[in-house]
Structure formats: structure tokens, C-alpha cells
Design a protein around this motif. Structure first.
Motif, PDB file in Angstrom:
ATOM      1  N   ARG A  61      34.600  14.549  50.450  1.00  0.00           N
ATOM      2  CA  ARG A  61      33.690  14.735  51.377  1.00  0.00           C
ATOM      3  C   ARG A  61      34.205  14.871  52.929  1.00  0.00           C
ATOM      4  O   ARG A  61      33.734  15.721  53.788  1.00  0.00           O
ATOM      5  N   ILE A  62      35.610  14.461  53.061  1.00  0.00           N
ATOM      6  CA  ILE A  62      36.169  14.478  54.525  1.00  0.00           C
ATOM      7  C   ILE A  62      36.736  15.856  54.602  1.00  0.00           C
ATOM      8  O   ILE A  62      36.487  16.612  55.611  1.00  0.00           O
ATOM      9  N   LEU A  63      37.299  16.349  53.310  1.00  0.00           N
ATOM     10  CA  LEU A  63      37.861  17.656  53.494  1.00  0.00           C
ATOM     11  C   LEU A  63      36.982  18.847  53.430  1.00  0.00           C
ATOM     12  O   LEU A  63      37.135  20.067  53.948  1.00  0.00           O
ATOM     13  N   ASP A  64      35.898  18.699  53.086  1.00  0.00           N
ATOM     14  CA  ASP A  64      34.673  19.624  53.072  1.00  0.00           C
ATOM     15  C   ASP A  64      34.300  20.153  54.513  1.00  0.00           C
ATOM     16  O   ASP A  64      34.091  21.158  54.718  1.00  0.00           O
ATOM     17  N   ILE A 120      42.779  13.095  62.571  1.00  0.00           N
ATOM     18  CA  ILE A 120      41.442  14.015  62.451  1.00  0.00           C
ATOM     19  C   ILE A 120      40.411  13.090  62.488  1.00  0.00           C
ATOM     20  O   ILE A 120      40.551  11.805  62.410  1.00  0.00           O
ATOM     21  N   HIS A 121      39.102  13.274  62.959  1.00  0.00           N
ATOM     22  CA  HIS A 121      38.011  12.592  63.031  1.00  0.00           C
ATOM     23  C   HIS A 121      36.817  13.184  62.491  1.00  0.00           C
ATOM     24  O   HIS A 121      35.828  13.569  62.878  1.00  0.00           O
ATOM     25  N   PRO A 122      36.737  13.048  61.197  1.00  0.00           N
ATOM     26  CA  PRO A 122      35.788  13.609  60.392  1.00  0.00           C
ATOM     27  C   PRO A 122      34.351  12.985  60.373  1.00  0.00           C
ATOM     28  O   PRO A 122      34.682  11.545  60.664  1.00  0.00           O
ATOM     29  N   PRO A 181      35.470   2.970  62.599  1.00  0.00           N
ATOM     30  CA  PRO A 181      36.291   3.425  63.376  1.00  0.00           C
ATOM     31  C   PRO A 181      37.715   2.608  63.161  1.00  0.00           C
ATOM     32  O   PRO A 181      38.821   3.054  63.832  1.00  0.00           O
ATOM     33  N   GLU A 182      37.731   1.879  62.119  1.00  0.00           N
ATOM     34  CA  GLU A 182      39.030   1.358  61.889  1.00  0.00           C
ATOM     35  C   GLU A 182      39.542   2.147  60.642  1.00  0.00           C
ATOM     36  O   GLU A 182      41.045   1.917  60.365  1.00  0.00           O
ATOM     37  N   THR A 183      38.887   3.103  60.112  1.00  0.00           N
ATOM     38  CA  THR A 183      39.497   3.936  59.197  1.00  0.00           C
ATOM     39  C   THR A 183      40.133   4.956  59.750  1.00  0.00           C
ATOM     40  O   THR A 183      39.546   5.634  60.670  1.00  0.00           O
ATOM     41  N   ILE A 184      41.619   5.406  59.337  1.00  0.00           N
ATOM     42  CA  ILE A 184      42.117   6.296  60.079  1.00  0.00           C
ATOM     43  C   ILE A 184      42.572   7.549  59.084  1.00  0.00           C
ATOM     44  O   ILE A 184      43.164   7.254  58.135  1.00  0.00           O
ATOM     45  N   ALA A 185      42.279   8.887  59.600  1.00  0.00           N
ATOM     46  CA  ALA A 185      42.652   9.815  58.783  1.00  0.00           C
ATOM     47  C   ALA A 185      43.476  10.767  59.337  1.00  0.00           C
ATOM     48  O   ALA A 185      43.696  11.077  60.553  1.00  0.00           O
ATOM     49  N   PHE A 186      44.384  11.469  58.485  1.00  0.00           N
ATOM     50  CA  PHE A 186      45.485  12.319  59.126  1.00  0.00           C
ATOM     51  C   PHE A 186      45.346  13.606  58.192  1.00  0.00           C
ATOM     52  O   PHE A 186      45.387  13.507  56.924  1.00  0.00           O
ATOM     53  N   LEU A 187      45.803  14.692  58.770  1.00  0.00           N
ATOM     54  CA  LEU A 187      46.297  15.923  57.769  1.00  0.00           C
ATOM     55  C   LEU A 187      47.965  16.036  58.047  1.00  0.00           C
ATOM     56  O   LEU A 187      48.542  15.914  59.251  1.00  0.00           O
ATOM     57  N   ALA A 188      48.547  16.115  56.986  1.00  0.00           N
ATOM     58  CA  ALA A 188      49.909  16.190  57.012  1.00  0.00           C
ATOM     59  C   ALA A 188      50.499  17.366  56.431  1.00  0.00           C
ATOM     60  O   ALA A 188      50.192  17.744  55.338  1.00  0.00           O
ATOM     61  N   LYS A 243      52.317  23.009  52.434  1.00  0.00           N
ATOM     62  CA  LYS A 243      51.411  22.187  51.913  1.00  0.00           C
ATOM     63  C   LYS A 243      50.724  21.320  52.656  1.00  0.00           C
ATOM     64  O   LYS A 243      51.281  21.048  53.738  1.00  0.00           O
ATOM     65  N   ARG A 244      49.626  21.101  52.586  1.00  0.00           N
ATOM     66  CA  ARG A 244      48.583  20.263  53.475  1.00  0.00           C
ATOM     67  C   ARG A 244      48.198  19.108  52.732  1.00  0.00           C
ATOM     68  O   ARG A 244      47.420  19.345  51.563  1.00  0.00           O
ATOM     69  N   PHE A 245      48.338  18.021  53.086  1.00  0.00           N
ATOM     70  CA  PHE A 245      48.002  16.482  52.482  1.00  0.00           C
ATOM     71  C   PHE A 245      46.900  16.009  53.494  1.00  0.00           C
ATOM     72  O   PHE A 245      46.928  15.930  54.726  1.00  0.00           O
ATOM     73  N   LEU A 246      46.078  15.330  52.819  1.00  0.00           N
ATOM     74  CA  LEU A 246      45.168  14.384  53.514  1.00  0.00           C
ATOM     75  C   LEU A 246      45.819  12.969  53.283  1.00  0.00           C
ATOM     76  O   LEU A 246      46.047  12.634  52.187  1.00  0.00           O
ATOM     77  N   LEU A 247      45.628  12.252  54.580  1.00  0.00           N
ATOM     78  CA  LEU A 247      46.003  10.642  54.346  1.00  0.00           C
ATOM     79  C   LEU A 247      45.018   9.912  54.792  1.00  0.00           C
ATOM     80  O   LEU A 247      44.552  10.174  56.056  1.00  0.00           O
TER      81      LEU A 247
END
Length: 204
Positions: free
Chosen positions: A99-102, A147-149, A155-162, A167-171
Motif C-alpha cells: 500500500r505504501i509502495l503503490d 518518505i511520507h506516504p 506520526p511515529e512510524t517512519i519509512a525510507f527508500l534505500a 536496487k531500491r528497498f523500502l524500510l
């Protein structure tokens, strides 16, 4: 950062049910880490994605007698600041990350998820786990971007693209009341095919 140890179930019920995360988590010794700030998200995001049925909590007796701790991520080749417990997924973690990556036109092709058990209000240990692990991503050449999907409603959940070596990873880091969850997946363009579909040969 505000104290992360408040219940996130209202915002992340469909992604990380408490029973699924905490069952079987183990504590491990601390390791010194470098400094990376754990940012806070001040703004509220859009409403959660459509509700999905939460899986049944893992049964206490279902875990192995001697669970194995992992010193790092086999997928990203990054060492954690302290060993973590590998978690299985019944589809909820993958669904949440997709859902985030979409929102970025991408999807997961393989994933990992890990957890640490942390005493309530132990901000220092949470910082050690997060800071050291994220610093290790940078040390081996990952380019990190927060990122801020809209799918992340707390607000305490934190997401990154690495990104590293094409290659691209979601963290995704999610602190819960007495534990922290780290989800990650390798991503590809949403339109890309992971493997060729074998063609059916019709007999004449």
C-alpha cells in the motif's frame, strides 16, 4: 522525538497486530552505535487504506523452543546494531508495504521483517537500535531518503527508500508499546515482471 511507546494499533491494526509482532520476540545485548536522528512526523496523514481482516495472534506455544536471533538482514546485507528476532508474515506486512509502495508506482518482490523486545519507555535502547542500524545502511553505500506516504497514518512510524547498486528497498520502522518492528522489502516498478510466465502449449 515524542515518546514512541504509545499504542499504534489504531493506526496500524491491519499492518502489525500486536500479537503477531510480540509473540516470540527476544531481548539481546546492546552494541554501541553511531548517531542518526530519529525524526518525528508532525503532520497527520490521510485516512488508512481499506480495512483488512487481522490475522489471529500467534499462539504462545507455537514458537520454537529456541528461537534464532539474526545479526543482520540477509536481503540488504546490513548488520543490525543488535540481534533481532525474525518474524513470519501471513500477508499483513506485505499488504501494508505494498500500500505504501503503490503511491510510488512500485511493489514488493521479496521481504523481511524483524522485531526487538524493548522495555516500556526505554527511549535510549530504541535509539540505539534505530540509529545503529540506519547508520550501517549508510556505511555500506545505501542512499537513504525519508518518505511520507499517505498509507502511513501514524506520526511515529517512519519509512525510507534505500537505494544501492540499482536496487531500491523500502524500510519501515514501527515502535509499539514494548517492542519495535522493522519491515523491509526489495521493490520493483509496478509494471515490471518478476519472471516470465510459462506459456501453455496446446496439443493439436
Amino acid at each position: 522525538m515524542r515518546s514512541p511507546f504509545r499504542s499504534l494499533l489504531s493506526a496500524l491494526t491491519q499492518a502489525a497486530p500486536a500479537g503477531l509482532l510480540t509473540a516470540g520476540l527476544l531481548s539481546a545485548g546492546l552494541v554501541a552505535v553511531a548517531s542518526v536522528a530519529l525524526p518525528a512526523h508532525a503532520e497527520e496523514h490521510a485516512k488508512p487504506a481499506p480495512k483488512a481482516a487481522a490475522p489471529a495472534p500467534a499462539k504462545p506455544g507455537a514458537k520454537s523452543a529456541k528461537a534464532k536471533l539474526m545479526v543482520g538482514s540477509p536481503m540488504t546485507k546490513v548488520r543490525f546494531s543488535e540481534p533481532a528476532f525474525p518474524l513470519t508474515d501471513d500477508g499483513t506486512y506485505r499488504g501494508y508495504m505494498d500500500r505504501i509502495l503503490d503511491e510510488y508506482g512500485r511493489r514488493c518482490v521479496r521481504q523481511e521483517q524483524f522485531g526487538w523486545e524493548i522495555a516500556k519507555d526505554d527511549q535510549e535502547r530504541l535509539d540505539y537500535i534505530f540509529q545503529g542500524t540506519m547508520t550501517n545502511y549508510g556505511r555500506i553505500g545505501y542512499l537513504l531518503g525519508e518518505i511520507h506516504p499517505k498509507a502511513v497514518t501514524d506520526p511515529e512510524t517512519i519509512a525510507f527508500l534505500a537505494d544501492r547498486e540499482k536496487k531500491r528497498f523500502l524500510l519501515v520502522w514501527t515502535p509499539l508499546e514494548t517492542s519495535v518492528l522493522f519491515m523491509m522489502c526489495e521493490t520493483v516498478d509496478k509494471a515490471a515482471k518478476t519472471e516470465a510466465t510459462p506459456k501453455t502449449v496446446q496439443k493439436k
